[in-house]
Scaffold this motif. Structure first.
Motif, PDB file in Angstrom:
ATOM      1  N   GLU A   1      -6.885  -4.205   4.170  1.00  0.00           N
ATOM      2  CA  GLU A   1      -5.468  -4.449   2.951  1.00  0.00           C
ATOM      3  C   GLU A   1      -4.816  -6.076   3.821  1.00  0.00           C
ATOM      4  OE1 GLU A   1      -6.000  -1.513   4.541  1.00  0.00           O
ATOM      5  OE2 GLU A   1      -3.890  -1.091   5.574  1.00  0.00           O
ATOM      6  N   SER A   2      -5.487  -6.638   5.290  1.00  0.00           N
ATOM      7  CA  SER A   2      -4.680  -6.602   5.604  1.00  0.00           C
ATOM      8  C   SER A   2      -5.156  -7.279   7.375  1.00  0.00           C
ATOM      9  CB  SER A   2      -3.084  -6.928   6.010  1.00  0.00           C
ATOM     10  OG  SER A   2      -2.951  -5.788   7.265  1.00  0.00           O
TER      11      SER A   2
ATOM     12  N   ILE B   1      -3.521  -7.234  10.188  1.00  0.00           N
ATOM     13  CA  ILE B   1      -2.611  -5.772  10.672  1.00  0.00           C
ATOM     14  C   ILE B   1      -3.565  -4.372  10.484  1.00  0.00           C
ATOM     15  CG2 ILE B   1      -0.453  -4.332  10.902  1.00  0.00           C
ATOM     16  CD1 ILE B   1       0.493  -6.857  10.074  1.00  0.00           C
ATOM     17  N   GLY B   2      -3.956  -4.599   8.916  1.00  0.00           N
ATOM     18  CA  GLY B   2      -4.904  -3.196   8.505  1.00  0.00           C
ATOM     19  C   GLY B   2      -6.060  -3.066   9.360  1.00  0.00           C
TER      20      GLY B   2
ATOM     21  N   GLU C   1      -0.535  -7.222  17.836  1.00  0.00           N
ATOM     22  CA  GLU C   1      -0.150  -6.033  18.355  1.00  0.00           C
ATOM     23  C   GLU C   1      -0.665  -4.701  18.945  1.00  0.00           C
ATOM     24  OE1 GLU C   1       3.428  -3.115  16.431  1.00  0.00           O
ATOM     25  OE2 GLU C   1       1.604  -3.230  15.300  1.00  0.00           O
TER      26      GLU C   1
ATOM     27  N   ASN D   1      -6.017  -2.329  13.246  1.00  0.00           N
ATOM     28  CA  ASN D   1      -5.748  -1.101  13.772  1.00  0.00           C
ATOM     29  C   ASN D   1      -6.974   0.443  13.016  1.00  0.00           C
ATOM     30  OD1 ASN D   1      -3.109  -0.417  14.111  1.00  0.00           O
ATOM     31  ND2 ASN D   1      -3.210  -2.207  13.439  1.00  0.00           N
TER      32      ASN D   1
END
Lengths: 74, 253, 351
Positions: free
Chosen positions: C55-56, C58-59, C88, C62
């Motif tokens: 989805e991004s 960031i997704g 991050e 992770n």
């Protein structure tokens, strides 16, 4: 009514009192004594009234309660 | 005075898959009840040896200490994405993601919705206590209208801060999730219902059915400035008005 | 043996990852690395491996963290703005001692910038774009075949040290086509087992993966473990290439696409009688300070050339110190420098 007993881990108990409220038989009460973490832990005030329903243990957020019930003869 | 249990049978004890570690939660906080329920479900389904739990950020950051299971700690909001990676890498794992309302329904909104929408075969336990507990009681996405928090000192004004978000209802609009339910823990009847729901959600994963979400209305006596008992009553009388209990989706049966 | 094919840089990185035994790949579309994502989308599922369009970014990072924790070889790729979003997660991967491969096909920045090739992410990659005291091995390929070789090396180094490894290339290398010889594929089942991975606590104590402890003394110890690992990497893994440096008076320091252009400049300068050489770091972290220091004591000038405002230049100056003069020439914004422009810079220092 079967007779029951509860074992309360005095050091785990944080004295939140949820078990006291959950007990339909009014067995439990604050002991008035303080454990090593500084909490007024719960004890059986009226052990003779316990039926071993386990409502106290189910409600306990610290899994500090074990419940025993009298063996019923077969 | 020692309690004599001779000739008696144990009817309630510590779940086998719980470690001996003492919970770090405040007195009366529902996190502990929920942790026991999850451990009980793990025991009953016999899956401790293949379960991985995901500890989020917040009061439950120490969740990796509670279970005799493998565990990983995820960054704030990303647990559902981490769960996706784990499960896709090894489909034999049972992946249980434990997330609070700030984590799941605010900072992790995108990860939460898209893991659900992909129908990831995981179980998400979403703890809704309407507040940020660990950081000092700030407004959560689920904070009730009028509720005072440290960042809504005059109460949540919806004209300024918006309304509490019903995230499970959002997830329930998606086609993929197999089970979406909202439960509570404020009395023994609700606790027994929550036990059934959590066991069902995890068993759907074991059966390969797909994504489950169990929202659990929880308390924060400390930051609500209530006694544990008052907090329970508040959930029963007020919180359940904004967040009605019950199953929203069950396609697993 | 391997097969020889004409391939684009992005596709070579993807195919090399597959052949290195990458079992999970997660990414979000962004130019100029889309062909990498598309190659994975076409090929991972048919091999029974995982491709997830996240989805991004960031997704994706992770998901990479989760898959790496499960013990499989895993990768994500993106381009500059997307890599910023992953920072991050990269910090978490480093702090949790997880092996993972991250590809950055750099474009012009800052902000949205453009989609043309640039080298503006050197600081972010080598100095730690995320929070905390961590390092990441950074590999800078300068040709398409080398992009493939370094991708395979990235997976090996990631597993060896349990660290994130970044392939830092740019849009030009990603889009360029060259003949490559692909290695034979590795069967993931034959890779060494990872006893720390989350595979279920069967017959052992639970494995816990985290980058967290509230006790400062414990967290300090966790940091010291990382630092010890980083010193070992610095001692053993610095890689570089020297080109015509034996008799050089002037040396260009450059990496990636610019180093490739600089090789042409070396040949043209020598045709003019300028004794020019090239020093090309292959690992940008660990930076090959020692070899450059030695070289600097034998030359007059070390001219750093980058497609940035001068980022690697700082490491070059650290290595060279006062041993030689250290001028800089750079382009920015996605403008690709040319042999002609570099040569006219070189002439300034040739007397």
């Amino acid at each position: 009514m079967p007779s029951g007993r509860v074992l309360i881990d005095e050091e785990r108990c944080k004295g939140c009192g949820l078990c006291i409220a959950a007990c339909p038989q009014k067995v439990l009460a604050f002991s008035g004594k303080i454990n090593r973490s500084g909490y007024n832990y719960v004890h059986m005030e009226h052990p003779e009234k316990c039926v071993g329903c386990a409502f106290c243990a189910m409600t306990c957020p610290d899994v500090a309660i074990e419940v025993y019930r009298e063996k019923v003869a077969a | 005075m020692p309690v004599n249990t001779e000739n008696m049978v144990k009817v309630f004890g510590r779940p086998e898959s719980l470690t001996d570690a003492r919970f770090t939660y405040c007195p009366g906080c529902h996190h502990g009840i929920l942790t026991r329920i999850i451990a009980k479900a793990i025991d009953e389904l016999g899956i401790a040896e293949r379960t991985v739990t995901i500890a989020p950020v917040g009061c439950s950051v120490f969740a990796y200490l509670w279970y005799k299971c493998d565990a990983v700690q995820a960054s704030h909001g990303r647990a559902s994405a981490v769960a996706t990676g784990l499960k896709r890498a090894n489909k034999d794992l049972i992946v249980i993601s434990y997330q609070g309302d700030g984590d799941f329904a605010s900072i992790g909104t995108a990860e939460s919705i898209h893991a659900a929408n992909r129908g990831e075969n995981i179980t998400v336990i979403f703890v809704n206590n309407q507040i940020y507990g660990m950081t000092g009681g700030e407004m959560a996405p689920t904070t009730l209208v009028g509720q005072r928090t440290t960042t809504t000192p005059d109460g949540r004004d919806p004209a300024y801060f918006g309304y509490p978000i019903r995230f499970s209802e959002l997830i329930a609009t998606l086609d993929a999730p197999v089970y979406v339910t909202r439960q509570a823990l404020y009395d023994t009847r609700r606790i027994m219902d929550a036990e059934k729901a959590i066991k069902k959600a995890i068993s759907y994963q074991v059966e390969g059915k797909g994504y489950s979400l169990v929202e659990v209305l929880s308390t924060c006596p400390t930051n609500w400035h209530m006694s544990p008992l008052e907090a329970n009553r508040h959930v029963a009388e007020v919180v359940t008005e904004a967040f009605p209990l019950g199953d929203l989706v069950d396609r697993g049966g | 043996m391997g097969e020889r094919k004409l391939m684009r840089g992005n596709e070579v990185i993807a195919e090399a990852a597959i052949r290195a035994g990458c079992e999970c790949y997660f990414a979000y579309p962004i130019t100029p690395q889309a062909e990498l994502l598309e190659h994975m989308a076409r090929n991972m599922p048919r091999l029974g491996r995982t491709f997830v369009q996240a989805e991004s970014e960031i997704g994706a990072i992770n998901m990479l963290y989760g898959a790496a924790a499960a013990g499989v070889r895993a990768m994500t790729s993106s381009s500059s703005p997307g890599i910023s979003l992953k920072q991050e997660g990269i910090s978490y991967i480093a702090g949790s001692n997880l092996p993972a491969v991250i590809v950055n096909i750099m474009r012009g920045g800052p902000g949205l910038g453009d989609i043309a090739p640039a080298q503006g992410d050197y600081f972010q990659a080598t100095k730690g774009g995320g929070h905390g005291d961590y390092r990441m091995i950074v590999l800078g390929p300068s040709t398409v075949p080398e992009a493939g070789e370094l991708t395979i090396l990235a997976f090996d180094l990631a597993d060896k040290y349990r660290v994130p490894v970044m392939i830092l290339a740019d849009g030009m290398l990603g889009q360029m086509m060259e003949p490559v010889e692909l290695p034979d594929p590795v069967d993931p089942a034959t890779l060494p087992k990872k006893d720390w991975a989350l595979t279920g606590a069967k017959g052992r104590d639970p494995n816990i993966i985290l980058s967290f402890d509230l006790d400062p003394e414990v967290l300090k110890q966790m940091n010291l473990v990382l630092q010890e690992k980083y010193r070992k990497i610095e001692d053993n893994e610095a890689r570089y290439e020297e080109y015509q440096t034996d008799d050089a008076d002037i040396v260009i320091a450059a990496y990636g696409t610019v180093a490739r252009i600089a090789k042409t400049v070396v040949r043209r300068a020598r045709a003019e009688g300028i004794k020019l050489g090239l020093f090309r770091p292959i690992t940008l972290w660990p930076f090959p300070y020692e070899p450059l220091r030695e070289l600097a004591s034998r030359v007059k000038t070390v001219l750093t050339v980058e497609m940035s405002a001068g980022q690697m230049w700082e490491d070059v100056r650290l290595a060279v110190a006062e041993r030689a003069e250290t001028p800089f020439y750079g382009e920015m914004g996605g403008v690709v420098t040319t042999p002609k422009k570099i040569l006219s810079e070189v002439r300034k220092y040739a007397r």
